[in-house]
Design a protein around this motif. Structure first.
Motif, PDB file in Angstrom:
ATOM      1  N   MET A  25      59.368 -15.993 -44.306  1.00  0.00           N
ATOM      2  CA  MET A  25      58.455 -14.876 -44.510  1.00  0.00           C
ATOM      3  C   MET A  25      59.237 -13.672 -45.022  1.00  0.00           C
ATOM      4  SD  MET A  25      55.263 -13.740 -42.804  1.00  0.00           S
ATOM      5  CE  MET A  25      54.518 -12.171 -43.007  1.00  0.00           C
ATOM      6  N   ILE A  26      58.652 -12.986 -45.943  1.00  0.00           N
ATOM      7  CA  ILE A  26      59.299 -11.812 -46.528  1.00  0.00           C
ATOM      8  C   ILE A  26      59.098 -10.622 -45.601  1.00  0.00           C
ATOM      9  CG2 ILE A  26      59.257 -10.225 -48.487  1.00  0.00           C
ATOM     10  CD1 ILE A  26      58.196 -12.571 -50.150  1.00  0.00           C
ATOM     11  N   ASN A  27      60.165  -9.899 -45.361  1.00  0.00           N
ATOM     12  CA  ASN A  27      60.100  -8.699 -44.543  1.00  0.00           C
ATOM     13  C   ASN A  27      59.570  -7.561 -45.413  1.00  0.00           C
ATOM     14  OD1 ASN A  27      60.506  -6.436 -43.025  1.00  0.00           O
ATOM     15  ND2 ASN A  27      62.696  -6.751 -42.716  1.00  0.00           N
ATOM     16  N   LYS A  28      58.339  -7.166 -45.180  1.00  0.00           N
ATOM     17  CA  LYS A  28      57.696  -6.144 -46.018  1.00  0.00           C
ATOM     18  C   LYS A  28      58.383  -4.781 -45.901  1.00  0.00           C
ATOM     19  CE  LYS A  28      54.573  -8.956 -47.433  1.00  0.00           C
ATOM     20  NZ  LYS A  28      54.729  -9.616 -48.676  1.00  0.00           N
ATOM     21  N   LYS A  29      59.130  -4.555 -44.830  1.00  0.00           N
ATOM     22  CA  LYS A  29      59.790  -3.261 -44.649  1.00  0.00           C
ATOM     23  C   LYS A  29      60.921  -3.056 -45.658  1.00  0.00           C
ATOM     24  CE  LYS A  29      58.699  -2.981 -39.789  1.00  0.00           C
ATOM     25  NZ  LYS A  29      59.205  -3.048 -38.433  1.00  0.00           N
ATOM     26  N   GLN A  30      61.381  -4.127 -46.305  1.00  0.00           N
ATOM     27  CA  GLN A  30      62.477  -3.991 -47.261  1.00  0.00           C
ATOM     28  C   GLN A  30      62.038  -3.299 -48.550  1.00  0.00           C
ATOM     29  OE1 GLN A  30      63.875  -7.903 -48.129  1.00  0.00           O
ATOM     30  NE2 GLN A  30      62.156  -8.407 -49.404  1.00  0.00           N
ATOM     31  N   ASP A  90      66.128 -16.601 -50.422  1.00  0.00           N
ATOM     32  CA  ASP A  90      66.916 -17.663 -51.047  1.00  0.00           C
ATOM     33  C   ASP A  90      66.164 -18.352 -52.186  1.00  0.00           C
ATOM     34  OD1 ASP A  90      65.083 -18.994 -49.518  1.00  0.00           O
ATOM     35  OD2 ASP A  90      66.537 -20.164 -48.372  1.00  0.00           O
ATOM     36  N   TRP A  91      65.082 -17.739 -52.653  1.00  0.00           N
ATOM     37  CA  TRP A  91      64.363 -18.247 -53.818  1.00  0.00           C
ATOM     38  C   TRP A  91      64.030 -17.078 -54.726  1.00  0.00           C
ATOM     39  CZ3 TRP A  91      59.138 -16.860 -54.589  1.00  0.00           C
ATOM     40  CH2 TRP A  91      58.519 -16.226 -53.498  1.00  0.00           C
ATOM     41  N   LYS A  92      63.696 -17.376 -55.958  1.00  0.00           N
ATOM     42  CA  LYS A  92      63.394 -16.339 -56.944  1.00  0.00           C
ATOM     43  C   LYS A  92      62.013 -16.574 -57.534  1.00  0.00           C
ATOM     44  CE  LYS A  92      68.134 -15.508 -58.261  1.00  0.00           C
ATOM     45  NZ  LYS A  92      69.074 -15.288 -59.329  1.00  0.00           N
ATOM     46  N   VAL A  93      61.431 -15.508 -58.014  1.00  0.00           N
ATOM     47  CA  VAL A  93      60.158 -15.587 -58.710  1.00  0.00           C
ATOM     48  C   VAL A  93      60.377 -16.354 -60.012  1.00  0.00           C
ATOM     49  CG1 VAL A  93      58.342 -14.243 -59.836  1.00  0.00           C
ATOM     50  CG2 VAL A  93      59.389 -13.409 -57.728  1.00  0.00           C
ATOM     51  N   GLY A  94      59.458 -17.291 -60.314  1.00  0.00           N
ATOM     52  CA  GLY A  94      59.608 -18.065 -61.541  1.00  0.00           C
ATOM     53  C   GLY A  94      58.296 -18.411 -62.214  1.00  0.00           C
ATOM     54  N   THR A  95      57.195 -17.860 -61.672  1.00  0.00           N
ATOM     55  CA  THR A  95      55.881 -18.117 -62.264  1.00  0.00           C
ATOM     56  C   THR A  95      55.021 -16.859 -62.140  1.00  0.00           C
ATOM     57  OG1 THR A  95      54.857 -18.871 -60.194  1.00  0.00           O
ATOM     58  CG2 THR A  95      55.924 -20.563 -61.575  1.00  0.00           C
ATOM     59  N   LEU A  96      53.958 -16.810 -62.912  1.00  0.00           N
ATOM     60  CA  LEU A  96      53.009 -15.699 -62.795  1.00  0.00           C
ATOM     61  C   LEU A  96      52.370 -15.693 -61.409  1.00  0.00           C
ATOM     62  CD1 LEU A  96      51.336 -15.946 -66.319  1.00  0.00           C
ATOM     63  CD2 LEU A  96      52.932 -14.185 -65.532  1.00  0.00           C
ATOM     64  N   ASP A  97      52.018 -16.867 -60.897  1.00  0.00           N
ATOM     65  CA  ASP A  97      51.433 -16.953 -59.550  1.00  0.00           C
ATOM     66  C   ASP A  97      52.424 -16.484 -58.490  1.00  0.00           C
ATOM     67  OD1 ASP A  97      48.978 -17.909 -60.434  1.00  0.00           O
ATOM     68  OD2 ASP A  97      49.514 -20.012 -60.122  1.00  0.00           O
ATOM     69  N   GLY A  98      53.680 -16.850 -58.673  1.00  0.00           N
ATOM     70  CA  GLY A  98      54.713 -16.411 -57.733  1.00  0.00           C
ATOM     71  C   GLY A  98      54.873 -14.901 -57.749  1.00  0.00           C
ATOM     72  N   PHE A  99      54.818 -14.308 -58.943  1.00  0.00           N
ATOM     73  CA  PHE A  99      54.886 -12.856 -59.056  1.00  0.00           C
ATOM     74  C   PHE A  99      53.719 -12.216 -58.310  1.00  0.00           C
ATOM     75  CE2 PHE A  99      53.792  -9.066 -61.819  1.00  0.00           C
ATOM     76  CZ  PHE A  99      54.684  -8.213 -61.194  1.00  0.00           C
ATOM     77  N   ASP A 100      52.525 -12.740 -58.526  1.00  0.00           N
ATOM     78  CA  ASP A 100      51.340 -12.236 -57.842  1.00  0.00           C
ATOM     79  C   ASP A 100      51.508 -12.363 -56.324  1.00  0.00           C
ATOM     80  OD1 ASP A 100      48.660 -11.213 -57.686  1.00  0.00           O
ATOM     81  OD2 ASP A 100      47.900 -13.258 -57.497  1.00  0.00           O
ATOM     82  N   ASP A 101      51.995 -13.509 -55.873  1.00  0.00           N
ATOM     83  CA  ASP A 101      52.143 -13.768 -54.435  1.00  0.00           C
ATOM     84  C   ASP A 101      53.066 -12.760 -53.747  1.00  0.00           C
ATOM     85  OD1 ASP A 101      50.445 -15.927 -54.624  1.00  0.00           O
ATOM     86  OD2 ASP A 101      52.041 -17.436 -54.568  1.00  0.00           O
ATOM     87  N   ILE A 102      54.200 -12.411 -54.388  1.00  0.00           N
ATOM     88  CA  ILE A 102      55.134 -11.511 -53.696  1.00  0.00           C
ATOM     89  C   ILE A 102      54.605 -10.087 -53.586  1.00  0.00           C
ATOM     90  CG2 ILE A 102      57.177 -12.862 -54.310  1.00  0.00           C
ATOM     91  CD1 ILE A 102      57.842 -10.413 -56.228  1.00  0.00           C
TER      92      ILE A 102
END
Length: 127
Positions: free
Chosen positions: A1-6, A37-49
């Protein structure tokens, strides 16, 4: 899970740092995914983050990005997906390509803008 505070309250995407969609993903990964440990690589992934993110985004050199991620890059993007076939919905992508060629479909730059603007807690400033 991404820490939103960052996430900072002000984020700068610098169009001078990239000239294609892969470079954009790299820029976004550096800004939003530093500790992942992963990177954005799709339009959907960009939207998700962007879900749950509250920030002002200033897109510096946005005119350069608009040109780099314009008609030609978008056409190539769709053509590559059509060539790859599965898992992509080729008929849908062919329709999107036709719309682009007919002047009715958005470019990659416009798609990225739409994704950002669909998140109500993000303010986008094109610079």
């Amino acid at each position: 899970m991404i820490n939103k505070k960052q996430y900072n309250k002000m984020t700068v995407i610098n169009g001078g740092h990239f000239s294609d969609l892969e470079g954009f993903y790299e820029e976004i990964s550096q800004l939003f995914m530093k500790d992942e440990d992963w990177k954005v690589g799709t339009l959907d992934g960009f939207d998700d983050i962007l879900y749950g993110v509250t920030t002002d985004i200033t897109w510096k050199n946005s005119q350069k990005s608009k040109e780099n991620l314009g008609f030609d890059a978008t056409k190539e993007f769709y053509e590559n997906k059509i060539r790859q076939g599965k898992p992509y919905n080729v008929k849908l992508i062919q329709q999107k390509l036709k719309e682009l060629i007919d002047g009715n479909g958005p470019t990659l730059f416009e798609i990225l803008i739409e994704i950002i603007e669909s998140h109500k807690n993000i303010t986008l400033i094109l610079d």
